[in-house]
Design an enzyme around this catalytic site. Structure first.
Site, PDB file in Angstrom:
ATOM      1  N   LYS A 172       0.863  -1.172   0.000  1.00 17.97           N
ATOM      2  CA  LYS A 172       0.000   0.000   0.000  1.00 17.97           C
ATOM      3  C   LYS A 172       0.906   1.230   0.000  1.00 17.97           C
ATOM      4  CE  LYS A 172      -1.530   2.909   2.766  1.00 17.97           C
ATOM      5  NZ  LYS A 172      -1.611   4.173   1.943  1.00 17.97           N
ATOM      6  N   GLU A 247      10.030   1.433  10.542  1.00 23.25           N
ATOM      7  CA  GLU A 247      11.059   2.459  10.336  1.00 23.25           C
ATOM      8  C   GLU A 247      10.319   3.786  10.427  1.00 23.25           C
ATOM      9  OE1 GLU A 247      12.855   5.396   9.134  1.00 23.25           O
ATOM     10  OE2 GLU A 247      12.712   4.598   7.104  1.00 23.25           O
ATOM     11  N   CYS A 281      13.718  11.177   6.865  1.00 23.70           N
ATOM     12  CA  CYS A 281      13.663  10.771   8.268  1.00 23.70           C
ATOM     13  C   CYS A 281      15.020  10.847   8.956  1.00 23.70           C
ATOM     14  CB  CYS A 281      13.079   9.366   8.393  1.00 23.70           C
ATOM     15  SG  CYS A 281      13.925   8.121   7.394  1.00 23.70           S
ATOM     16  N   GLU A 381       9.717  16.062  15.171  1.00 24.47           N
ATOM     17  CA  GLU A 381      10.133  15.963  13.776  1.00 24.47           C
ATOM     18  C   GLU A 381       9.312  16.932  12.925  1.00 24.47           C
ATOM     19  OE1 GLU A 381      11.353  12.365  10.855  1.00 24.47           O
ATOM     20  OE2 GLU A 381       9.329  12.253  11.659  1.00 24.47           O
TER      21      GLU A 381
END
Length: 474
Positions: A172, A247, A281, A381
């Protein structure tokens, strides 16, 4: 970018394009225009894809290793042959500058595919421990959910080792940048991958993603994305006690020691913060510097930031394109505003679109100075081109600040000697650290500590994620 081919707008299930109900608009963030639509899949489409993958699994798992490796390399060749088209797709669907899209967005998945294929022959598929034969076998059907920031690399980092391992896959992709997955499906067909081994279901996380994670026919979930979404995948997958590899996010620190080459540290540090518009990331978003060098480093960083041209991502000279969406632009703007309100000093950039870019999801590359560890911009973040310069008193405090977030994905150390840098790197609670600009290694394990995730991708460690271990006593 032309998106007229139907192959880019349908599900790919059991070796055929499948129509779906509902639709999700794919928007070019540089223009705000809809460039394509993908179907909004859910439980029914996921179930069909999982059943296809389960049916294909026994035959694919029994396929000789050499043939599985050859298939991964054939897919890699297909990516290479269509690299220009893929790069244009990525630029159009999520705004990655064309130069970066061609070199990195396409280059990385080619490197990781070659890497995992190359290690397959020497991999310890079996070993003897006393009177036991230990055998590594494919985990089964893998559900893969990938983000929008690297639409091909994040997919291939899962698909290539899963195929080598003998697994079948239901992917997906992100609904924000789903078109590249359609091109990859077409490439797998052209390479001759058997029907059902690789399937693509489009849709949102709450609909298609959760249906995939909870499906009893899925043996493993491999997810890359945000921490909240990763938590949800873990929760939903727990009902069937399947393996989950995550992750997730990062808030990586770049520790510059007092004897470091400041020019190198600032240049590489800013580059690794602004990479892909900061939508990475592993981005080094916290620049930790000795208090006595703070002002000098800030001045150098501001001068370096002026070289980062913001604009049309199809222009070869552009270094930072738009954020992936208007929603992401608003998110980054919100953090910039919050940084100012909490007392961080704005050294460059700030809120508002860059001059001359009144439309599109653009933000101004921003540098904050004098950032304290407890500030929101030092803890959360942001996923945009925003750098926080943070002073420290001594080496111990630098390590303490670096480790003082819920994340632990990546980081960096710049020191006068490799030995000193290595010692500091060992003290950082993070999964990957670069010393004095050490180059990215596609064969080295990639993954995080703490809330940056579980499991590892790339190389031998990434291959092991897709294998079960069986002990046979003789």
């Amino acid at each position: 970018m032309t998106t007229g081919t139907d192959t880019l707008t349908r599900h790919w299930i059991d070796g055929a394009w499948q129509e779906g109900s509902g639709s999700i608009a794919v928007v070019n963030p540089a223009t705000g225009q809809t460039i394509a639509e993908v179907p909004s899949g859910g439980a029914a489409e996921v179930d069909a894809a999982v059943m296809a993958a389960r049916h294909a699994f026994p035959r694919w798992a029994a396929t000789p290793l050499a043939d599985r490796v050859a298939m991964v390399l054939a897919i890699r060749e297909g990516i290479k042959a269509r690299s220009g088209e893929i790069a244009a797709s990525i630029t159009a669907e999520m705004g990655s500058p064309t130069k970066f899209a061609n070199s990195v967005q396409v280059g990385m998945p080619m490197a990781t595919s070659k890497g995992v294929a190359g290690l397959a022959e020497s991999f310890p598929w079996t070993e003897e421990i006393g009177n036991s034969l230990v055998v590594r076998e494919p985990v089964g059907v893998v559900g893969a959910v990938t983000p929008w920031n690297y639409p091909l690399h994040q997919v291939v980092a899962k698909v290539a080792p899963a195929l080598v391992a003998g697994c079948t896959i239901v992917l997906k992709p992100s609904e924000v940048a789903p078109l590249t997955a359609g091109i990859l499906a077409e490439i797998t067909r052209e390479a001759g991958l058997p029907a059902g081994v690789f399937n693509v279901v489009h849709g949102t996380g709450p609909d298609a993603g959760e249906a995939l994670a909870s499906h009893p026919g899925v043996d493993m979930m491999s997810f890359t994305g945000s921490v909240p979404a990763g938590r949800r995948v873990q929760e939903v997958a727990a009902g069937t006690v399947k393996r989950v590899a995550l992750e997730l996010g990062g808030k990586s620190a770049n520790i510059v020691l007092d004897d470091a080459d400041l020019t190198q540290a600032v240049k590489l540090g800013l580059g690794n913060c602004f990479i892909n518009g900061g939508q990475t990331c592993t981005a080094w978003t916290r620049l930790l510097v000795p208090q006595s060098l703070h002002d000098e480093v800030v001045e150098m960083a501001v001068a370096q930031a002026a070289k980062y041209t913001v604009g049309d991502p199809t222009d070869e000279s552009t270094r930072i394109g738009p954020m992936s969406s208007e929603r992401q632009r608003e998110r980054v703007e919100g953090y910039i505003t919050q940084g100012v309100s909490e007392g961080a000093e704005l050294a460059a950039g700030g809120s508002g679109r860059p001059d001359g870019l009144e439309t599109g999801a653009y933000v101004r590359p921003t540098i904050f100075s004098g950032v304290r560890p407890g500030m929101t911009i030092a803890q959360e973040e942001i996923f945009g081109p925003v750098l926080s310069v943070m002073p420290y008193a001594d080496e111990d405090e630098a390590v303490e600040i670096a480790n003082a977030t819920v994340y632990g994905l990546a980081g960096a150390v710049f020191a006068g000697s490799q030995e000193r840098g290595l010692e500091v790197a060992k003290r950082m609670r993070t999964g990957q650290v670069d010393v004095n600009g050490g180059q990215f290694n596609p064969l080295a394990p990639f993954g995080g500590y703490k809330q940056s995730g579980t499991g590892r991708e790339l190389g031998r460690y990434g291959l092991e994620e897709f294998l079960e271990v069986k002990s046979i006593q003789l």
